[in-house]
Design a protein around this motif. Structure first.
Motif: not given
Ligand code: MG
Ligand code: C2E
Ligand code: MG
Ligand code: MG
Length: 279
Positions: A59, A114, A146, A176, A197
């Motif tokens: 990530e 992200n 994400e 997320d 997530k």
């Molecule tokens: Mg994240």
């Protein structure tokens, strides 16, 4: 006497607000400069597949070191970038950087970036993402995005359409911090997320709370039925990793395995071919 005190109180309050505003303005200017100079970097935190016991993705996490104040937490400067209109430029820059840096790693390692909800409002997210892939040469299958529930608050239909378009490029879409705030099970009726997530707060309580254990098992069961991978994040202990694996999480991430790494350290970490077993 009372009036005087109130009056003084207000003055002090104003002065404090004023100082905070100036401080904020200074931070905003420094951030603008850093974005213009492409100085925001990325650290990469490995995500382990429980099935294979190896790193399946990393990530990308934004890192900014202020010239005087040192490292500023991303929660803080991402918020600031959103508030002062810098997030689209910054987000685009980070997408390009992540795709470029990922090209140096083994081909079986994906990179997860992200996204801020505001990047979906800009109107050109799809082009931006396509351009980052094309310029870097990274295959779409190695990019994951994400998103958070914050995305689902405004213009939901348009948002889901954009997610469909991104997904049709071959990019996996993750939700997320799932399970806190306003995130809702009905999202799964609207859009086939590839990965969920679970928020770190469930992981924090997994060894002590029967409720968290039940929630994780239920979400993992849902993942299995709906063909979604389930990632547990923020794992710090072996006991947590063992339970989360037992409950059916397909991927694990946290300081137990690795802190976020500099881009040049990812290759070595991946090829250490460490096999994780928590059985
Ligand atoms: Mg994240
Ligand atoms: P997130 O996407 O949920 O990222 C996970 C955060 O948890 C990261 O913090 C990570 O370093 C931290 N973490 C991972 N493992 C552990 C652990 O075992 N224990 C603990 N205590 N923490 C762990 P970080 O890097 O400070 O990022 C915080 C948040 O900032 C991210 O949450 C994300 O919402 C945002 N963010 C970071 N980079 C970006 C970016 O490039 N774009 C956008 N839009 N947001 C970003
Ligand atoms: Mg998270
Ligand atoms: Mg978060």
């Amino acid at each position: 006497y009372r009036a005087k005190r109130d009056h003084r109180g207000i003055c002090l309050f104003d002065a404090k607000m004023d100082a905070e505003m100036r401080d904020r303005r200074r931070l905003e200017n420094a951030l603008r400069k850093a974005v213009e100079a492409n100085q925001i970097e990325l650290a990469y935190q490995p995500v382990i597949s429980t099935y294979q016991g190896r790193v399946s993705s990393v990530e990308a996490l934004a890192r900014w070191s202020h010239p005087v104040r040192g490292p500023i937490p991303p929660d803080c400067f991402i918020d600031l970038a959103e508030e002062c209109g810098l997030i689209n430029k910054l987000g685009e820059q980070l997408l390009h950087r992540a795709c470029r840096e990922a090209c140096d790693w083994p081909a079986n390692v994906a990179v997860a970036v992200n996204l801020s909800p505001l990047q979906f409002q800009s109107g050109d997210l799809l082009d931006t993402v396509a351009c980052a892939l094309k310029e870097s040469g990274l295959p779409a299958q190695r990019l994951q995005l994400e998103v958070t529930e914050g995305l689902m608050i405004k213009d939901v239909d348009r948002t889901f359409r954009q997610l469909e378009e991104l997904r049709s490029l071959g990019i996996a879409i993750l939700i997320d911090d799932f399970g806190v705030g306003y995130s809702s099970l009905s999202y799964f009726e609207r859009f086939p997320f590839d990965k969920v997530k679970l928020d770190k707060s469930f992981v924090d309580r997994i060894t002590t709370s029967k409720t968290s254990q039940a929630i994780v098992q239920a979400v993992a069961g849902l993942g299995e039925k709906l063909d979604m991978a389930i990632v547990a994040e923020g794992i710090e202990t072996k006991a947590q990793a063992r339970l989360l694996t037992e409950y059916g999480c397909t991927h694990l991430q946290g300081y137990l395995f690795s802190r976020p790494l500099a881009p040049q350290s990812v290759r070595d970490f991946v090829s250490e071919t460490k096999v994780y077993a928590h059985g």
